[in-house]
Design an enzyme around this catalytic site. Structure first.
Site, mmCIF file in Angstrom:
data_model
loop_
_atom_site.group_PDB
_atom_site.id
_atom_site.type_symbol
_atom_site.label_atom_id
_atom_site.label_comp_id
_atom_site.label_asym_id
_atom_site.label_seq_id
_atom_site.Cartn_x
_atom_site.Cartn_y
_atom_site.Cartn_z
ATOM 1 N N MET A 186 30.114 -42.654 -1.640
ATOM 2 C CA MET A 186 29.131 -42.959 -2.569
ATOM 3 C C MET A 186 29.225 -44.032 -3.408
ATOM 4 O O MET A 186 28.549 -44.847 -3.857
ATOM 5 C CB MET A 186 28.573 -41.756 -3.039
ATOM 6 N N ASN B 5 27.731 -34.257 -6.884
ATOM 7 C CA ASN B 5 26.997 -32.767 -6.793
ATOM 8 C C ASN B 5 27.611 -31.703 -7.725
ATOM 9 O O ASN B 5 28.853 -31.909 -7.932
ATOM 10 C CB ASN B 5 27.112 -32.582 -5.390
ATOM 11 N N LYS C 275 19.833 -29.141 -6.234
ATOM 12 C CA LYS C 275 20.773 -29.677 -4.981
ATOM 13 C C LYS C 275 21.960 -28.798 -4.982
ATOM 14 O O LYS C 275 22.289 -28.599 -3.778
ATOM 15 C CB LYS C 275 21.239 -31.072 -5.760
ATOM 16 N N ASN D 166 23.050 -27.635 -1.461
ATOM 17 C CA ASN D 166 24.450 -27.522 -1.036
ATOM 18 C C ASN D 166 25.334 -26.458 -0.891
ATOM 19 O O ASN D 166 26.062 -26.249 0.083
ATOM 20 C CB ASN D 166 25.328 -28.431 -1.917
ATOM 21 N N GLU E 71 34.396 -29.051 -2.935
ATOM 22 C CA GLU E 71 33.831 -28.752 -4.101
ATOM 23 C C GLU E 71 33.275 -27.270 -4.268
ATOM 24 O O GLU E 71 32.202 -27.216 -5.193
ATOM 25 C CB GLU E 71 32.755 -29.572 -4.249
HETATM 26 P P1 NAD Z 1 34.317 -39.161 -0.855
HETATM 27 O O1 NAD Z 1 35.098 -37.996 -0.049
HETATM 28 O O2 NAD Z 1 34.083 -40.262 0.146
HETATM 29 O O3 NAD Z 1 35.370 -39.760 -1.895
HETATM 30 C C1 NAD Z 1 36.118 -39.058 -3.019
HETATM 31 C C2 NAD Z 1 37.275 -39.509 -3.122
HETATM 32 O O4 NAD Z 1 38.299 -38.881 -2.244
HETATM 33 C C3 NAD Z 1 37.399 -40.998 -3.323
HETATM 34 O O5 NAD Z 1 38.307 -41.220 -4.463
HETATM 35 C C4 NAD Z 1 38.384 -41.107 -1.943
HETATM 36 O O6 NAD Z 1 39.173 -42.405 -2.141
HETATM 37 C C5 NAD Z 1 39.068 -40.129 -1.922
HETATM 38 N N1 NAD Z 1 39.518 -39.967 -0.508
HETATM 39 C C6 NAD Z 1 38.579 -39.903 0.732
HETATM 40 N N2 NAD Z 1 39.315 -39.901 1.899
HETATM 41 C C7 NAD Z 1 40.821 -39.848 1.473
HETATM 42 C C8 NAD Z 1 41.750 -39.686 2.148
HETATM 43 N N3 NAD Z 1 41.585 -39.855 3.519
HETATM 44 N N4 NAD Z 1 42.972 -39.963 1.504
HETATM 45 C C9 NAD Z 1 42.943 -40.155 0.196
HETATM 46 N N5 NAD Z 1 41.758 -40.053 -0.605
HETATM 47 C C10 NAD Z 1 40.703 -40.031 0.101
HETATM 48 O O7 NAD Z 1 33.479 -38.814 -1.775
HETATM 49 P P2 NAD Z 1 31.892 -39.106 -1.806
HETATM 50 O O8 NAD Z 1 31.246 -38.350 -0.528
HETATM 51 O O9 NAD Z 1 31.461 -40.300 -2.047
HETATM 52 O O10 NAD Z 1 31.211 -37.841 -2.849
HETATM 53 C C11 NAD Z 1 31.252 -38.383 -4.303
HETATM 54 C C12 NAD Z 1 30.357 -37.396 -5.239
HETATM 55 O O11 NAD Z 1 29.086 -37.902 -4.810
HETATM 56 C C13 NAD Z 1 30.758 -35.768 -4.858
HETATM 57 O O12 NAD Z 1 30.321 -34.991 -6.084
HETATM 58 C C14 NAD Z 1 29.794 -35.627 -3.613
HETATM 59 O O13 NAD Z 1 29.343 -34.257 -3.495
HETATM 60 C C15 NAD Z 1 28.436 -36.522 -4.382
HETATM 61 N N6 NAD Z 1 27.477 -36.908 -3.234
HETATM 62 C C16 NAD Z 1 28.008 -37.409 -1.955
HETATM 63 C C17 NAD Z 1 26.820 -37.679 -1.295
HETATM 64 C C18 NAD Z 1 27.513 -38.409 0.357
HETATM 65 O O14 NAD Z 1 26.534 -38.511 1.331
HETATM 66 N N7 NAD Z 1 28.915 -38.564 0.691
HETATM 67 C C19 NAD Z 1 25.519 -37.796 -1.357
HETATM 68 C C20 NAD Z 1 25.124 -37.243 -2.724
HETATM 69 C C21 NAD Z 1 26.129 -36.902 -3.428
#
Ligand code: NAD
Length: 316
Positions: A11, A103, A185, A189, A270
């Site tokens: 995101m 979230n 939300k 979730n 989470e």
């Molecule tokens: P994400 O899992 O894509 O990333 C979160 C963190 O994890 C980042 O710092 C990333 O670099 C790290 N990460 C991911 N894969 C990794 C790996 N293989 N090795 C090391 N580090 C790693 O998180 P997101 O999905 O962007 O979610 C961020 C927030 O937004 C959360 O609270 C989530 O619930 C919320 N959210 C997500 C979505 C969605 O569609 N993804 C939608 C709405 C809200």
């Protein structure tokens, strides 16, 4: 505007990319060094239904940010908010706006520890994005954002921020009560992310269980009761509609929630900010929440079993 994304996973990269394309000076801040390196070398690869594009955009580790930001968007997973924000304080001052669209319950309380309330903007987003690998995201369809200054003040800052997000191509509204949206939300979730992760299956498959309504009825009712005790009024029909609407395959029916992806990749989920947060708040109000307690335990047990199994693999 100088914008830093604190936590640039799926995101964070999506929002950062749209804001960069809208002309802002954006920096993606993250702690995953390989991801940072990939973005700096090749640009951020953004895939969507129509193809893919590479966007040159700056990315760095938290200590490498040298300027004070006008806006920081927090998009780390909830369990890392506290630790990451401690590493971001040097680019935030008393004029920096901080927005969280993460979230779960508890992010706001963590941010309030270091961000003046007038600068704290909270809300929800329905945009869906997946991190496919270092420097590559998949952006799913469209969505919308609802944002609110944490005390509900309709300030010039929040109006300006909404305009910025809209200009970057995101449907955004200034909400009068983002807390209800955040709790809605959380309910959504706490039902779908957890059940799909436990059943290791898609939203559509889980939603087709013949007694699905019976299961979600109890989970949602407990969340509504705890929400009420916390001063947040929720509507069961609205929450049910949100959940049922995404079950068809042309909605999110084929989707595997990010909690499932986290579990599959042996990352922490989470859960403590979803059903786990409900359990904690319920204790404060002396409310029994057996379904949410059971789901919290099952997810945590699965996390620990996977960790145990991965340790056994390493020993072999
Ligand atoms: P994400 O899992 O894509 O990333 C979160 C963190 O994890 C980042 O710092 C990333 O670099 C790290 N990460 C991911 N894969 C990794 C790996 N293989 N090795 C090391 N580090 C790693 O998180 P997101 O999905 O962007 O979610 C961020 C927030 O937004 C959360 O609270 C989530 O619930 C919320 N959210 C997500 C979505 C969605 O569609 N993804 C939608 C709405 C809200």
């Amino acid at each position: 505007m100088k914008i830093a994304i604190a936590g640039s996973g799926a995101m964070g990269c999506r929002f950062g990319a749209l804001l960069k394309e809208a002309g802002h000076d954006v920096i993606l801040v993250d702690e995953w060094a390989i991801h940072i390196e990939a973005i700096n070398q090749r640009g951020l690869e953004i895939r969507n239904e129509t193809g893919s594009r590479f966007l040159p955009i700056k990315a760095c580790l938290p200590p490498e940010v040298t300027e004070i930001m006008d806006l920081v968007i927090v998009f780390t997973k909830a369990m890392l908010t506290d630790a990451l924000m401690q590493k971001c304080q040097h680019f935030i001052n008393d004029r920096t706006l901080v927005l969280t669209l993460q979230n779960g319950l508890g992010n706001i309380e963590i941010l309030e520890k270091s961000i003046p309330r007038d600068n704290l903007i909270v809300g929800v987003t329905t945009y869906g994005t997946e991190l496919l690998g270092p420097g590559i995201i998949q952006a799913f369809g469209s969505g919308h954002n609802q944002i609110m200054q944490v005390d509900g003040k309709v300030t010039d800052d929040i109006k300006k921020l909404a305009e910025i997000l809209i200009f970057a191509g995101m449907d955004t509204k200034v909400s009068e009560n983002a807390f209800s949206e955040i709790w809605n939300k959380v309910a959504f979730n706490s039902v779908l992310n957890t059940l799909c992760t436990l059943m290791e299956n898609t939203v559509g498959a889980v939603g087709h269980y013949s007694r699905f309504h019976e299961v979600i009825d109890h989970i949602v009712e407990e969340i509504i009761e705890v929400g009420y005790a916390e001063g947040v009024s929720l509507n069961k029909d609205d929450i049910f509609k949100m959940i049922i609407n995404v079950i068809p395959p042309d909605m999110a029916g084929n989707h595997l929630p990010s909690m499932y992806q986290d579990m599959e990749n042996n990352r922490q989920t989470e859960i403590d900010f979803l059903n786990g947060a409900i359990v904690n708040l319920a204790k404060k109000h002396n409310i029994a929440v057996p379904m949410n307690l059971l789901i919290t335990h099952l997810i945590k047990m699965k996390e620990e079993i996977r960790f145990y199994q991965s340790q056994q693999e390493v020993k072999k």
